[in-house]
Write a protein that holds these residues in place. Structure first.
Motif, PDB file in Angstrom:
ATOM      1  N   UNK A 247      16.960   6.380 -64.475  1.00  0.00           N
ATOM      2  CA  UNK A 247      18.369   6.486 -64.860  1.00  0.00           C
ATOM      3  C   UNK A 247      18.756   5.673 -66.092  1.00  0.00           C
ATOM      4  N   UNK A 248      17.873   4.815 -66.587  1.00  0.00           N
ATOM      5  CA  UNK A 248      18.199   3.998 -67.762  1.00  0.00           C
ATOM      6  C   UNK A 248      17.109   4.175 -68.799  1.00  0.00           C
ATOM      7  N   UNK A 249      17.468   4.564 -70.019  1.00  0.00           N
ATOM      8  CA  UNK A 249      16.441   4.835 -71.028  1.00  0.00           C
ATOM      9  C   UNK A 249      15.570   3.616 -71.320  1.00  0.00           C
ATOM     10  N   UNK A 250      14.325   3.890 -71.592  1.00  0.00           N
ATOM     11  CA  UNK A 250      13.378   2.849 -71.991  1.00  0.00           C
ATOM     12  C   UNK A 250      13.921   2.141 -73.238  1.00  0.00           C
ATOM     13  N   UNK A 251      13.844   0.829 -73.246  1.00  0.00           N
ATOM     14  CA  UNK A 251      14.329   0.048 -74.377  1.00  0.00           C
ATOM     15  C   UNK A 251      15.750  -0.437 -74.238  1.00  0.00           C
ATOM     16  N   UNK A 252      16.487   0.028 -73.226  1.00  0.00           N
ATOM     17  CA  UNK A 252      17.860  -0.445 -73.019  1.00  0.00           C
ATOM     18  C   UNK A 252      17.854  -1.955 -72.827  1.00  0.00           C
ATOM     19  N   UNK A 253      18.843  -2.628 -73.398  1.00  0.00           N
ATOM     20  CA  UNK A 253      18.881  -4.085 -73.341  1.00  0.00           C
ATOM     21  C   UNK A 253      20.311  -4.583 -73.553  1.00  0.00           C
ATOM     22  N   UNK A 254      20.581  -5.780 -73.021  1.00  0.00           N
ATOM     23  CA  UNK A 254      19.749  -6.571 -72.113  1.00  0.00           C
ATOM     24  C   UNK A 254      19.924  -6.115 -70.669  1.00  0.00           C
ATOM     25  N   UNK A 255      18.964  -6.511 -69.828  1.00  0.00           N
ATOM     26  CA  UNK A 255      19.051  -6.254 -68.404  1.00  0.00           C
ATOM     27  C   UNK A 255      19.162  -7.587 -67.660  1.00  0.00           C
TER      28      UNK A 255
END
Length: 210
Positions: free
Chosen positions: A55-63
């Motif tokens: 559900x969250x694209x690769x590379x999304x930041x910050x977590x």
């Protein structure tokens, strides 16, 4: 089946009444936590990682890894392509173990369930595995996670069935009715630790913040 030490630590964690009890227990357990939970067949981190990646694209930041423990999920998130992850946990001992992995951009020793020292909309995604359970955090911990997750962001968490049936499900329904979140996915109940007898099932939940 998990050994007697593991079973005793788990029982104490579920029976804890105050945050300081929980913190002290995990401080004492931190050296052997990963080995003990592996022996119990602990599934929450793997399931949460799979849900987040869906559900969250690769590379999304910050977590934010909320309830990071020894950093299992942080390590896997880095491998999976999420480059900036912060850790939050109630236990200094657990965070010390997490720090040794070298995968977190920041470490925060805080308890969930009360105010958090983060700005509104601070995170693209939040993951919280094994935290919403007996003796730990209930539905009162949701509002702050929603506040610090940006619109369009994802919150992935696991919820023990006893909490789900004792008001958690109703709170999620209220938040959906208010338009605060959308339930993007909910798993069927599953046993989080097959190596432990009489484990109460939990479910994985994905909330998209509106």
């Amino acid at each position: 089946m998990a050994d007697r030490k593991n079973k005793g630590a788990l029982a104490a964690a579920y029976a804890a009444k105050r945050p300081e009890e929980v913190a002290a227990l995990y401080d004492r357990w931190s050296d052997t936590y990963e080995a003990d939970m592996s022996a119990a067949g602990y599934r929450h981190p793997t399931i949460c990682l799979a849900l987040l990646a869906r559900h969250l694209p690769r590379g999304a930041a910050p977590l934010l890894d909320a309830g990071a423990g020894t950093g299992l999920i942080g390590e896997w998130l880095k491998i999976a392509g999420y480059p900036q992850v912060e850790a939050l946990d109630i236990s200094e001992g657990m965070l010390a173990q997490a720090a040794r992995k070298g995968v977190y951009s920041a470490l925060h020793c805080r308890a969930l369930g009360g105010p958090l020292p983060f700005a509104d909309d601070a995170y693209a995604g939040i993951i919280s595995a094994g935290v919403f359970t007996s003796g730990h955090v209930g539905a009162e911990g949701l509002d702050e996670l929603i506040r610090i997750c940006r619109p369009g962001g994802i919150i992935v968490l696991t919820v023990k069935n006893t909490l789900w049936d004792a008001g958690f499900a109703d709170r999620i329904a209220e938040l959906e009715a208010q338009g605060t979140v959308t339930r993007a996915e909910e798993t069927s109940p599953y046993v989080s630790m097959p190596g432990e007898a009489d484990t109460v099932p939990s479910r994985g939940l994905v909330l998209r913040v509106n």
